[in-house]
Design a protein around this motif. Structure first.
Motif, PDB file in Angstrom:
ATOM      1  N   PRO A 154       0.800  -1.240   0.000  1.00  0.00           N
ATOM      2  CA  PRO A 154       0.000   0.000   0.000  1.00  0.00           C
ATOM      3  C   PRO A 154       0.831   1.287   0.000  1.00  0.00           C
ATOM      4  CG  PRO A 154      -1.006  -1.603   1.437  1.00  0.00           C
ATOM      5  CD  PRO A 154       0.296  -2.203   1.001  1.00  0.00           C
ATOM      6  N   LEU A 155       1.828   1.362   0.854  1.00  0.00           N
ATOM      7  CA  LEU A 155       2.647   2.579   0.915  1.00  0.00           C
ATOM      8  C   LEU A 155       3.420   2.781  -0.385  1.00  0.00           C
ATOM      9  CD1 LEU A 155       3.607   4.949   2.688  1.00  0.00           C
ATOM     10  CD2 LEU A 155       5.474   3.474   3.480  1.00  0.00           C
ATOM     11  N   GLN A 156       3.984   1.686  -0.908  1.00  0.00           N
ATOM     12  CA  GLN A 156       4.745   1.772  -2.155  1.00  0.00           C
ATOM     13  C   GLN A 156       3.851   2.172  -3.324  1.00  0.00           C
ATOM     14  OE1 GLN A 156       8.379   0.871  -2.199  1.00  0.00           O
ATOM     15  NE2 GLN A 156       8.027   2.317  -3.876  1.00  0.00           N
ATOM     16  N   LEU A 157       2.620   1.642  -3.347  1.00  0.00           N
ATOM     17  CA  LEU A 157       1.674   2.041  -4.389  1.00  0.00           C
ATOM     18  C   LEU A 157       1.459   3.547  -4.384  1.00  0.00           C
ATOM     19  CD1 LEU A 157      -1.231  -0.614  -4.243  1.00  0.00           C
ATOM     20  CD2 LEU A 157       0.447  -0.316  -6.085  1.00  0.00           C
ATOM     21  N   GLY A 158       1.270   4.104  -3.182  1.00  0.00           N
ATOM     22  CA  GLY A 158       1.046   5.539  -3.071  1.00  0.00           C
ATOM     23  C   GLY A 158       2.238   6.347  -3.539  1.00  0.00           C
TER      24      GLY A 158
END
Length: 590
Positions: free
Chosen positions: A108-112
């Motif tokens: 999730p963080l990397q996607l953002g």
């Protein structure tokens, strides 16, 4: 005491809303902005009063999601050319139809972070367009301060209703937001607020910026017997906002890869399909004003795409989320070879399924048993343009047997009224209202998606094959699209009528300014030209009548209002507005 103050202010708010609704108003995208601005000003004032009594704001402003649990590589974006950028296996490119295509993967963080790093310029431009619109609604600096107070108060509990992994993704995305708007709210919260912008506008004023049309057909209604879905997303925040359409191909660390069609800075889903062949589209319904924001509807549909493989799983996800507006979610399923409409609202939940037929239509009213006695829904059916568009879909399906993607596109592009009547370009009673942000066609069993290009749904529909995109065949020949399956642009886009409509939109602002100021004088040649640009549209004559009325040329105003009443007027309140102005004009003539 705080709760009593909140309720007292809410009563005042509702009374203000009723008073505003009784005024003479209009609903076309090109002229309704002034009326909305006055309503929104009043609402911000009352919600600012509410914000003074709230203690929940401080917690929300200081809230930061727990992102330490996720690994992160800060993206270092490589520029391949002016329209193609990459980072590891993540890409952003612009196709020849001027659609931006984004492929991202990771936790999730990397996607953002990947999303934000690749789309930073686009996202900041989109943010600037959106907030400049807000400044247009509320030009006063004092009232802008009230707006900030309203946002902080109204959204104070939103983070409690948004999944932690989506908060982490929004946090990563928000790191690439502009510093220019930090005075409104911190970047993370501002990004989350923007995901509720549709819901807030819908809930606060029933603005119906999303008066959409969608349909699903299968079995005897399609050429190959397979499920086929089409939708117009009639969300209008101005032409500039719609320029940079973004098609996202998202491969999350957890869940199902999916495609979403929206705009830069958006992780929620308004139109999309996952690799399993689950599709979602949203259509606004009639809502009451809630006291606080909960889960933005686009994040509910995002969760469905990411985690549902069939209709039952989609229903289960929608049922467990608390929303703050009324919304229809049309869900198609390759695995079920069927489609249903999930109808959600703050206090109710229903599922509409068809029997003994192989088609389902969705406009802007509810159809399930759960809402049969709902007074707001009944009023929506009786007074809005939703039922008219529903009947138009029935008519078009009688004329178009055995649909394929090309025939579906022609339905989404249809500009006529019932029985082929000319009702004016931009009339919200048409399936094609000439204001759509995008149109999409899904073939869930084939895993194919067609996305419209500018303008509106008139440009070429670009085809994407999710089986290929979410495989090693991705970016074959440097393209995401399966171009040999594209649907040609609508010939109407090259017509003189379309050029006239585009000019009509620009000229409309001049007559609006003249009506508002009551001092600007327009020539008869100007008025005549204005009417010639969109001669079948009731609004042209209503606006002209109002101009003459404020110029105290009552005989001319009477003629224009009477002419407007001979046209297909969009809603019952609009018809009443024309009637009221005509009565006022006749009194002046006595």
């Amino acid at each position: 005491m705080k709760k009593e103050n909140n309720m007292q202010s809410f009563v005042i708010l509702n009374e203000a809303k009723r008073n505003e609704e009784s005024k003479l108003i209009c609903k076309d995208s090109s002229y309704r902005q002034n009326d909305k601005r006055h309503k929104i000003k009043a609402l911000f004032f009352f919600f600012f009063i509410l914000s003074l009594t709230s203690c929940g704001i401080r917690k929300s402003i200081k809230h930061i999601p727990d992102v330490k649990q996720y690994s992160l590589e800060i993206p270092k974006v490589s520029k391949i050319n002016d329209s193609t950028f990459s980072f590891n296996e993540n890409y952003l490119t612009k196709n020849r139809q001027q659609l931006w295509e984004l492929y991202i993967k990771g936790n999730p963080l990397q996607l953002g972070y990947n999303n934000g790093a690749l789309t930073q310029n686009l996202m900041q431009k989109q943010e600037e367009i959106f907030f400049s619109k807000v400044e247009g609604f509320v030009p006063s600096k004092f009232k802008q301060n009230l707006l900030r107070g309203f946002l902080k108060w109204y959204n104070r509990k939103m983070y409690l209703n948004v999944r932690e992994d989506y908060q982490a993704e929004l946090y990563g995305l928000s790191q690439y937001s502009s510093d220019k708007y930090d005075f409104i709210a911190p970047k993370f919260l501002r990004s989350m607020y923007l995901h509720g912008a549709h819901d807030i506008g819908h809930a606060m004023q029933d603005l119906m910026m999303v008066g959409c049309t969608s349909l699903a057909v299968w079995n005897e209604n399609t050429e190959d017997g397979e499920l086929l879905i089409g939708r117009n997303f009639d969300f209008y925040v101005g032409d500039d906002f719609a320029k940079n359409k973004l098609i996202e191909f998202v491969e999350p660390e957890s869940g199902i890869p999916y495609l979403s069609v929206s705009w830069p800075g958006m992780i929620g889903v308004v139109s999309g399909m996952n690799k399993e062949g689950i599709t979602v589209t949203i259509n606004a319904g009639k809502s009451k004003i809630p006291l606080t924001a909960k889960t933005p509807i686009s994040l509910v549909t995002r969760e469905i795409l990411q985690y549902a493989k069939n209709i039952d799983e989609a229903i289960a996800i929608a049922k467990k989320r608390k929303v703050f507006v009324s919304e229809s979610i049309l869900v198609g399923s390759a695995n079920d070879k069927n489609a249903v409409i999930i109808e959600v609202s703050p206090d109710n939940f229903g599922v509409y399924q068809v029997e003994n037929t192989s088609r389902i239509f969705c406009t802007n009213h509810f159809q399930s048993d759960a809402y049969q006695d709902d007074k707001r829904n009944q009023k929506q059916i009786a007074e809005s343009h939703s039922e008219y568009r529903y009947e138009k879909l029935q008519e078009l399906l009688q004329e178009n047997k055995k649909l394929n993607p090309e025939k579906m596109a022609s339905i989404l592009r249809d500009k006529s009224g019932l029985k082929g009547e000319k009702i004016g370009f931009g009339n919200e009673k048409a399936i094609n209202q000439l204001l759509a942000h995008h149109a999409v066609i899904f073939s869930p069993q084939k895993k194919l998606v067609w996305v419209s290009s500018n303008p509106y749904q008139l440009g070429e529909f670009v085809c994407y094959d999710l089986k290929e995109i979410f495989s090693d065949k991705r970016l074959k020949n440097g393209e995401f699209a399966k171009s040999d399956l594209n649907i040609a642009k609508d010939p109407f886009v090259d017509s003189q009528e379309f050029k006239n409509y585009e000019e009509y939109k620009k000229v409309s602002s001049q007559i609006e300014d003249a009506i508002d100021s009551k001092k600007i004088t327009l020539s008869e040649d100007f008025i005549s030209h204005y009417k010639s640009l969109n001669p079948d549209f009731w609004l042209v004559y209503y606006q002209t009548g109002k101009y003459y009325f404020h110029q105290k040329e009552y005989a001319k105003a009477k003629t224009e209002f009477e002419k407007a009443l001979t046209k297909e007027i969009t809603t019952v309140p609009d018809h009443e507005n024309v009637d009221d102005y005509l009565k006022k004009t006749l009194k002046k003539l006595r």
